[in-house]
Structure formats: structure tokens, C-alpha cells
Design a protein around this motif. Structure first.
Motif, PDB file in Angstrom:
ATOM      1  N   ALA A  63     -12.518  -0.577  12.241  1.00 23.71           N
ATOM      2  CA  ALA A  63     -13.389  -1.241  12.352  1.00 23.71           C
ATOM      3  C   ALA A  63     -12.666  -2.816  12.930  1.00 23.71           C
ATOM      4  N   ASN A  64     -12.031  -3.128  11.133  1.00 23.12           N
ATOM      5  CA  ASN A  64     -10.977  -4.313  11.072  1.00 23.12           C
ATOM      6  C   ASN A  64     -10.694  -4.636   9.886  1.00 23.12           C
ATOM      7  N   ARG A  65      -9.381  -5.262   9.888  1.00 24.56           N
ATOM      8  CA  ARG A  65      -8.351  -5.907   9.499  1.00 24.56           C
ATOM      9  C   ARG A  65      -8.676  -5.316   7.532  1.00 24.56           C
ATOM     10  N   VAL A 154      -4.798  -5.427  13.934  1.00 20.79           N
ATOM     11  CA  VAL A 154      -3.112  -5.926  13.316  1.00 20.79           C
ATOM     12  C   VAL A 154      -2.358  -5.384  14.047  1.00 20.79           C
ATOM     13  N   ASP A 155      -1.397  -5.930  14.052  1.00 19.26           N
ATOM     14  CA  ASP A 155       0.303  -5.513  14.876  1.00 19.26           C
ATOM     15  C   ASP A 155       0.833  -3.818  13.785  1.00 19.26           C
ATOM     16  N   THR A 160       5.418  -4.870  13.029  1.00 17.00           N
ATOM     17  CA  THR A 160       5.073  -6.023  11.662  1.00 17.00           C
ATOM     18  C   THR A 160       7.100  -5.363  10.580  1.00 17.00           C
ATOM     19  N   SER A 161       7.114  -4.878  10.082  1.00 20.00           N
ATOM     20  CA  SER A 161       8.340  -4.722   8.978  1.00 20.00           C
ATOM     21  C   SER A 161       9.439  -4.660   9.570  1.00 20.00           C
ATOM     22  N   SER A 162       9.899  -4.439  10.972  1.00 21.38           N
ATOM     23  CA  SER A 162      11.156  -4.429  11.630  1.00 21.38           C
ATOM     24  C   SER A 162      11.139  -5.916  11.829  1.00 21.38           C
ATOM     25  N   SER A 163      10.538  -6.826  12.426  1.00 25.35           N
ATOM     26  CA  SER A 163      10.695  -8.514  12.283  1.00 25.35           C
ATOM     27  C   SER A 163      10.676  -8.618  11.277  1.00 25.35           C
ATOM     28  N   ALA A 164      10.174  -8.543   9.987  1.00 25.13           N
ATOM     29  CA  ALA A 164       9.991  -8.483   8.837  1.00 25.13           C
ATOM     30  C   ALA A 164      11.150  -8.715   8.205  1.00 25.13           C
ATOM     31  N   SER A 165      12.015  -7.062   8.317  1.00 23.13           N
ATOM     32  CA  SER A 165      12.984  -7.260   7.233  1.00 23.13           C
ATOM     33  C   SER A 165      14.201  -7.651   8.246  1.00 23.13           C
ATOM     34  N   TRP A 166      14.427  -7.984   9.762  1.00 20.31           N
ATOM     35  CA  TRP A 166      15.716  -8.043   9.805  1.00 20.31           C
ATOM     36  C   TRP A 166      16.078  -9.355   9.731  1.00 20.31           C
TER      37      TRP A 166
END
Length: 192
Positions: A63-65, A154-155, A160-166
């Protein structure tokens, strides 16, 4: 699920014999061969791709974040077939409430609907076995999860994880350059 099911399928509350008959006919039609689990009921296409399945998942866990599906994402990524079977069972219970043409409350308990749940779970597993080379159920589960996260605001986890760790190659080149400069400074300092 009650209000979602009523509006999604178009059941009506009325004392009219015509409306009662239409509700009964609709409920029987939807239950025949689990037509309600298809995106297109008439052509029986889009199995497990119906919008109501996604809506039920969104309302219950995304329903939400801060909802369970987002907070405990490791249990929902990809969407477990047990969750899909549970939502399908809840939808079927809501349809059953209209089998007489007028809505009657039916308790949704494991004693009453355990067999129905296991039937849906078995069908999902059977579907997975038959479509394994194409990974259709896996794709459906991933899509249900990703759309639910989007609904919650939310993404998707992959973006989210690939852009944060690349880390770019330029950063690696800079690190090498820094190391060379530090090494050169150490050599010069030892010569003094």
C-alpha cells in the motif's frame, strides 16, 4: 478484497430478480474453469495476469513505502506463488458470496478455504511445470513484484541496487592514479 472484487467484476446489490440472476450467472461463469484467473475471461487468455490479482497484492502488502512487502522485500521478491494462491483463494471466496445472486457473507478460514488454496497452489505449480522452459511463472511473479513496488512508490530492487553498487571505470583509473602518486611520494620521502 470484497469491494475490489465487487467493482472489478460488476456485481450489483439489488432485490430485482433480473439483477439477482445476472449476479448468479456471473459468479457461476467466473468460477467455471477458474475463468476469474484470466486477464481476458472470454478468450481465456492471460492466465494469472488479471488486474485484480495485482490490485489485491498492492492493497494487502504494498500500500505504501512502509508496508510489509516493501519492508520485508526479501520474502516478496519475486512474488511467492503462495501469495498468488492466497489472493486467488480470497478472490474465489468473494465470488462465492454472490453464487446465490445476493451477497452473503462467507468466512474466509483455513478450514473452509484450505482445500481451495491448495488447489490454486497446485495449479500454479502445474502451470510452472508445463511452462518451465519459458519461465512464464517466474516472469509473472517478477512482474507482480515490480508493479507492486511501483504502486508503493519505491523503485524496483534491480534498478536501486544496481545503480547504487555500480562504479565506473573512470573511478578505477582515478584510484590507480592515486595509488601511483602515493607510491611516488613514499619513494621520494624515503630518499630524504
Amino acid at each position: 478484497m470484497h469491494s475490489l472484487t465487487v467493482s472489478f467484476f460488476g456485481f450489483w446489490t439489488s432485490n430485482s430478480n433480473n439483477v439477482i440472476r445476472q449476479n448468479r450467472d456471473l459468479a457461476e461463469f467466473l468460477k467455471d474453469g477458474a475463468v476469474f484467473a484470466f486477464k481476458d475471461w472470454e478468450s481465456k487468455s492471460g492466465i494469472y495476469k488479471m488486474e485484480l490479482l495485482q490490485l489485491g497484492i498492492n492493497v494487502m502488502w504494498f500500500a505504501n513505502r512502509h508496508d510489509e512487502g516493501v519492508v520485508h522485500h526479501k520474502y516478496f521478491d519475486p512474488m511467492p506463488i503462495e501469495v498468488i494462491a492466497l489472493v486467488l483463494t480470497a478472490i474465489e471466496c468473494c465470488i462465492n458470496e454472490w453464487l446465490q445472486g445476493l451477497k452473503e457473507d462467507i468466512k474466509f478460514t483455513s478450514a473452509t478455504y484450505g482445500i481451495v488454496y491448495h488447489g490454486h497452489l497446485g495449479s500454479l505449480q502445474h502451470f510452472d511445470d508445463h511452462t518451465a522452459p519459458y519461465k512464464l511463472l517466474e516472469r509473472i511473479c517478477t512482474n507482480l513484484h515490480d508493479l507492486a513496488r511501483f504502486h508503493a512508490g519505491v523503485d524496483t530492487l534491480t534498478s536501486t541496487s544496481s545503480s547504487a553498487s555500480w562504479i565506473s571505470d573512470a573511478v578505477f583509473k582515478d584510484a590507480i592514479q592515486e595509488y601511483r602518486l602515493e607510491e611516488q611520494d613514499d619513494v621520494e620521502a624515503s630518499e630524504l
